[in-house]
Scaffold this motif. Structure first.
Motif, PDB file in Angstrom:
ATOM      1  N   UNK A  14      28.543  -3.633  31.276  1.00 25.94           N
ATOM      2  CA  UNK A  14      27.934  -2.553  30.271  1.00 25.94           C
ATOM      3  C   UNK A  14      26.625  -2.990  29.798  1.00 25.94           C
ATOM      4  N   UNK A  15      26.255  -4.534  30.279  1.00 28.19           N
ATOM      5  CA  UNK A  15      24.748  -4.515  30.271  1.00 28.19           C
ATOM      6  C   UNK A  15      24.174  -4.351  31.453  1.00 28.19           C
ATOM      7  N   UNK A  16      24.641  -4.213  32.653  1.00 28.22           N
ATOM      8  CA  UNK A  16      23.439  -4.320  33.712  1.00 28.22           C
ATOM      9  C   UNK A  16      23.755  -2.117  33.507  1.00 28.22           C
ATOM     10  N   UNK A  17      24.530  -1.570  33.179  1.00 28.60           N
ATOM     11  CA  UNK A  17      24.234  -0.425  33.075  1.00 28.60           C
ATOM     12  C   UNK A  17      23.451  -0.048  31.875  1.00 28.60           C
ATOM     13  N   UNK A  18      22.917  -0.366  30.914  1.00 25.99           N
ATOM     14  CA  UNK A  18      22.307  -0.248  29.989  1.00 25.99           C
ATOM     15  C   UNK A  18      21.222  -1.356  30.078  1.00 25.99           C
ATOM     16  N   UNK A  19      20.376  -1.841  30.920  1.00 24.23           N
ATOM     17  CA  UNK A  19      20.445  -2.972  30.608  1.00 24.23           C
ATOM     18  C   UNK A  19      18.465  -2.211  30.302  1.00 24.23           C
ATOM     19  N   UNK A  20      17.848  -1.154  30.030  1.00 22.32           N
ATOM     20  CA  UNK A  20      16.903  -1.043  29.569  1.00 22.32           C
ATOM     21  C   UNK A  20      16.831  -0.599  28.128  1.00 22.32           C
TER      22      UNK A  20
END
Length: 91
Positions: A14-20
């Motif tokens: 999830x953090x990789x997908x929503x880094x922004x």
């Protein structure tokens, strides 16, 4: 759960997908910590103020902190809601 259309996502994925979105989440965390420390007794130092001017200065600094924290929280929540709405419309 994949059969029901619900896929579990690991927190790292999830953090990789929503880094922004991470800066907004960190800003909300900082505001929550600020309010938690204030609720526990961060304002207790005003009780031991050496002069009325020191107390007034502390109150003004506290008021500025509250105003800034509210603005930061609103901006972070707006950013997160915008990101969430954009992802929902893409699907």
């Amino acid at each position: 759960m994949a059969l029901m259309g619900i896929e579990t996502v690991r927190p790292t994925q999830w953090l990789k997908d929503n880094r922004a979105a991470l800066p907004s989440l960190l800003a909300l965390l900082a505001v929550a910590v600020f309010w938690f420390v204030g609720a526990i007794g961060g304002i207790g130092y005003l009780r031991d103020a050496s002069s009325p001017m020191a107390m007034l200065t502390g109150l003004y600094v506290g008021l500025a902190g509250v105003a800034v924290s509210i603005i930061i929280a609103i901006l972070a929540l707006t950013d997160l809601m915008r990101r969430y709405a954009r992802q929902r419309t893409r699907r």
